[in-house]
Design a protein around this motif. Structure first.
Motif, PDB file in Angstrom:
ATOM      1  N   ALA A   1      -6.676  -1.539   1.314  1.00 23.72           N
ATOM      2  CA  ALA A   1      -5.615  -2.182   2.087  1.00 23.72           C
ATOM      3  C   ALA A   1      -6.131  -2.590   3.462  1.00 23.72           C
ATOM      4  CB  ALA A   1      -4.421  -1.248   2.228  1.00 23.72           C
ATOM      5  N   SER A   2      -7.024  -1.800   4.032  1.00 23.06           N
ATOM      6  CA  SER A   2      -7.623  -2.150   5.319  1.00 23.06           C
ATOM      7  C   SER A   2      -8.475  -3.407   5.198  1.00 23.06           C
ATOM      8  CB  SER A   2      -8.481  -0.989   5.838  1.00 23.06           C
ATOM      9  OG  SER A   2      -7.714   0.193   5.989  1.00 23.06           O
TER      10      SER A   2
ATOM     11  N   ALA B   1       0.827  -1.204   0.000  1.00 18.55           N
ATOM     12  CA  ALA B   1       0.000   0.000   0.000  1.00 18.55           C
ATOM     13  C   ALA B   1       0.864   1.258   0.000  1.00 18.55           C
ATOM     14  CB  ALA B   1      -0.930  -0.002   1.209  1.00 18.55           C
ATOM     15  N   SER B   2       1.973   1.246   0.744  1.00 17.86           N
ATOM     16  CA  SER B   2       2.866   2.411   0.786  1.00 17.86           C
ATOM     17  C   SER B   2       3.426   2.720  -0.596  1.00 17.86           C
ATOM     18  CB  SER B   2       4.019   2.159   1.767  1.00 17.86           C
ATOM     19  OG  SER B   2       3.542   2.006   3.083  1.00 17.86           O
TER      20      SER B   2
ATOM     21  N   VAL C   1       2.423   0.100 -17.125  1.00 20.63           N
ATOM     22  CA  VAL C   1       1.411   0.451 -16.120  1.00 20.63           C
ATOM     23  C   VAL C   1       1.165  -0.633 -15.087  1.00 20.63           C
ATOM     24  CG1 VAL C   1      -0.978   1.168 -15.736  1.00 20.63           C
ATOM     25  CG2 VAL C   1       0.269   2.032 -17.702  1.00 20.63           C
ATOM     26  N   SER C   2       0.962  -1.851 -15.518  1.00 25.59           N
ATOM     27  CA  SER C   2       0.554  -2.902 -14.589  1.00 25.59           C
ATOM     28  C   SER C   2       1.641  -3.157 -13.571  1.00 25.59           C
ATOM     29  CB  SER C   2       0.259  -4.186 -15.344  1.00 25.59           C
ATOM     30  OG  SER C   2       1.416  -4.628 -16.008  1.00 25.59           O
ATOM     31  N   PRO C   3       1.257  -3.561 -12.298  1.00 25.00           N
ATOM     32  CA  PRO C   3       2.231  -3.854 -11.287  1.00 25.00           C
ATOM     33  C   PRO C   3       2.993  -5.110 -11.606  1.00 25.00           C
ATOM     34  CG  PRO C   3       0.079  -4.498 -10.516  1.00 25.00           C
ATOM     35  CD  PRO C   3      -0.128  -3.789 -11.833  1.00 25.00           C
TER      36      PRO C   3
ATOM     37  N   GLU D   1      -4.802  -5.672  -6.768  1.00 24.80           N
ATOM     38  CA  GLU D   1      -3.499  -5.064  -7.023  1.00 24.80           C
ATOM     39  C   GLU D   1      -2.651  -5.039  -5.751  1.00 24.80           C
ATOM     40  OE1 GLU D   1      -1.744  -0.884  -8.924  1.00 24.80           O
ATOM     41  OE2 GLU D   1      -3.894  -1.258  -8.837  1.00 24.80           O
ATOM     42  N   ILE D   2      -3.271  -4.689  -4.623  1.00 25.96           N
ATOM     43  CA  ILE D   2      -2.554  -4.662  -3.337  1.00 25.96           C
ATOM     44  C   ILE D   2      -2.083  -6.067  -2.977  1.00 25.96           C
ATOM     45  CG2 ILE D   2      -2.820  -4.261  -0.857  1.00 25.96           C
ATOM     46  CD1 ILE D   2      -4.830  -2.032  -1.611  1.00 25.96           C
TER      47      ILE D   2
END
Length: 468
Positions: free
Chosen positions: A103-104, A78-79, A465-467, A248-249
């Motif tokens: 993320a939570s 998340a950071s 773009v994609s992680p 994604e996360i």
């Protein structure tokens, strides 16, 4: 014209980056130190009760930090996303709010599984050959400590949010207050002060859990009341889900969690191995590990700063700034760890004596020997931590996980077992194996960063773009 050229010169660019990294890194590092200070405080008070409570809390704490690998991975993912979202500028308030929210939610389903495992710490430790007395005391510690897991994750997530905004100070002040709270609770619940009965390892676990809860509530209140942060409305429509962002996360965070699990796991495995040498070896390992862990909080903070600085530059598609941010952080960490290495090599037994009762002479001498080995791997530990943080800023997490598997488990553990048992070096041999593992991971991480930290490679990654 001359002034503009001077302002934009490479030397000025590196100088500005160093100042920006320092401004972000030192509060993060101190916040990390405050986190380890909670454990060090527990270690100090339990050490006064004897070897068994200290060794039990060490064994239980190792299992706890293994369980914490997933929360750390999700929080660090998340950071990295928050930093890149802020770097893109347009719409970053809405995007950052959604990332914090998802993320939570990503953490909640796993808590029950992790808590169930920690609740049965006793059987797990007995299955690994630990003494029943140590296993029972460790179970009490973890049954109290596990209730601080979710609050700690919340604190970690909010700290990453503030780091992406380059405002790390609030988390530092809150964490400093947490140290005082934990010390007071340890004095009451472990030492039996203020009229409370001494609860031993149970009291230490309760103190840390309550301190984590207090820190999360304080930082959440700070974010809620600060007029510059209020516009993010992090709790607004908290029930809304975003499956794509959550995926994604998770995709980004699982390899980070895997890397941390491999690193935490190797130290935890060595703690279990130390149990085969007896409670004295476990206690000495506990002291050396806590001191080495405290030293590690500095490069960990610099690595978090690297994630933020690299992520901001990557989000803005500035390849040269990405390269500057990563190498500046790596160099800064190497310098800091050279200082800690000197301190550990110069006075290992004096440092060990701070945590052990005077009559534990043999344990203190062994702890001093292990601290000398820790001094030898400080530089490697610092470099690998920051290189990994810089790579997270580029969302590169899968290969670093494989590097950790190879270095810690493919090299470090076998070398340590061979030196400890076959070569007869005992606990010292186990720690020499750790040093070899850390050194190999540092080399691999640095080579990976060097391969990616050039403008052409960065531009290609951002275009995709994609992680990772």
């Amino acid at each position: 014209m001359h002034t503009d050229r001077k302002k934009n010169s490479p030397r000025q660019g590196w100088g500005r980056e160093l100042r920006a990294t320092l401004a972000l890194a030192w509060p993060l590092a101190l916040t990390n130190l405050s986190q380890i200070a909670l454990v060090l405080t527990d270690t100090f008070f339990l050490g006064q009760l004897g070897e068994v409570p200290l060794a039990a809390a060490t064994l239980g704490g190792n299992l706890y930090f293994i369980a914490m690998a997933l929360p750390f991975g999700l929080g660090f993912a998340a950071s990295a996303m928050l930093a890149q979202e802020r770097g893109r500028v347009a719409g970053h308030v809405r995007e950052m709010r959604r990332t914090v929210r998802q993320a939570s939610w990503a953490m909640l389903p796993t808590f029950a599984v992790l808590a169930l495992a920690l609740w049965h710490t006793g059987p797990i430790l007995r299955a690994t050959g630990q003494e029943p007395e140590l296993a029972a005391a460790a179970e009490l510690y973890n049954r109290a400590l596990l209730w601080g897991m979710l609050p700690f994750y919340g604190f970690l997530l909010l700290r990453g949010f503030l780091a992406a905004l380059e405002r790390p100070a609030p988390a530092l002040w809150v964490a400093a207050g947490g140290i005082g709270l934990n010390a007071a609770l340890d004095y009451a619940l472990v030492a039996g002060g203020l009229g409370f009965p001494s609860l031993g390892t149970l009291g230490a676990g309760m103190a840390s859990a309550l301190s984590n809860l207090g820190m999360f509530l304080a930082l959440a209140l700070w974010v809620r009341l600060d007029h510059r942060l209020r516009r993010f409305r992090l709790a607004g429509r908290f029930w809304r889900t975003d499956p794509q962002r959550m995926r994604e996360i998770i995709v980004l965070g699982l390899p980070i969690a895997g890397s941390m699990l491999l690193e935490i796991g190797i130290f935890s495995a060595t703690a279990l191995v130390m149990g085969w040498f007896g409670s004295s070896a476990v206690a000495a390992h506990a002291v050396a590990l806590q001191v080495a862990g405290a030293c590690f909080m500095v490069p960990m903070g610099i690595g978090q700063a690297a994630t933020a600085r690299v992520g901001l530059a990557a989000g803005a598609a500035d390849g040269e700034a990405v390269r500057r941010a990563g190498w500046t952080a790596i160099g800064l960490s190497a310098g800091c760890m050279a200082v800690t290495a000197t301190l550990l090599l110069a006075a290992p037994e004096s440092i060990a004596a701070l945590f052990l009762a005077p009559e534990l002479v043999a344990t203190r001498e062994l702890a001093g020997t292990l601290l000398m080995v820790a001094g030898l791997f400080q530089l490697a530990d610092g470099v690998q931590a920051v290189a990994a943080g810089a790579l997270r800023g580029l969302r590169d997490t899968r290969l670093p996980m494989l590097f950790a598997a190879l270095g810690y488990w493919g090299l470090g553990l076998p070398i340590g077992l061979g030196l400890g048992f076959e070569a007869g070096l005992g606990p010292r041999g186990i720690w020499i194996g750790l040093a070899c593992g850390l050194g190999s991971v540092a080399v691999l991480m640095t080579l990976r960063w060097a391969a990616l930290a050039n403008p052409n490679a960065i531009a290609l990654r951002e275009a995709q773009v994609s992680p990772n």
